[in-house]
Design an enzyme around this catalytic site. Sequence first.
Site, PDB file in Angstrom:
ATOM      1  N   CYS A  21       0.850  -1.010  -0.082  1.00 44.87           N
ATOM      2  CA  CYS A  21      -0.150  -0.112   0.082  1.00 44.87           C
ATOM      3  C   CYS A  21       0.885   1.195  -0.020  1.00 44.87           C
ATOM      4  O   CYS A  21       1.918   1.398   0.764  1.00 44.87           O
ATOM      5  CB  CYS A  21      -0.695  -0.130   1.205  1.00 44.87           C
ATOM      6  SG  CYS A  21      -1.970   1.354   1.524  1.00 44.87           S
ATOM      7  N   PRO A  22       0.426   2.203  -0.534  1.00 47.76           N
ATOM      8  CA  PRO A  22      -0.620   2.388  -1.692  1.00 47.76           C
ATOM      9  C   PRO A  22      -0.519   1.790  -2.998  1.00 47.76           C
ATOM     10  O   PRO A  22      -1.234   2.272  -4.113  1.00 47.76           O
ATOM     11  CB  PRO A  22      -0.827   3.835  -1.745  1.00 47.76           C
ATOM     12  CG  PRO A  22       0.359   4.421  -1.579  1.00 47.76           C
ATOM     13  CD  PRO A  22       1.376   3.280  -0.738  1.00 47.76           C
TER      14      PRO A  22
END
Length: 83
Positions: A21-22
């Site tokens: 992430c992200p």
Amino acid sequence: MTGAADSAQDEHVVDARGKRCPLPVIELARYVSTHPQARRVVVLATDPAAAHDIPAWCRMRGHDFAGGQQRGDHVAYAVELAR
């Protein structure tokens, strides 16, 4: 990131396996912006945060989250694009 289209289904794939992430959502957004012909994108991801991030991105952008399916060591998240 890889994009391979299946012309019969107009399905495109973003391979974000092994990325944290992200990055899965960033790669999805980048792919969508550079492939205006895409109608359905499947994101392959191993990061558990993608289960929250991809549906949230869909809501924010007006796309439909079509669900996720476990495929071995990763999940395939399907996005139906509103064009």
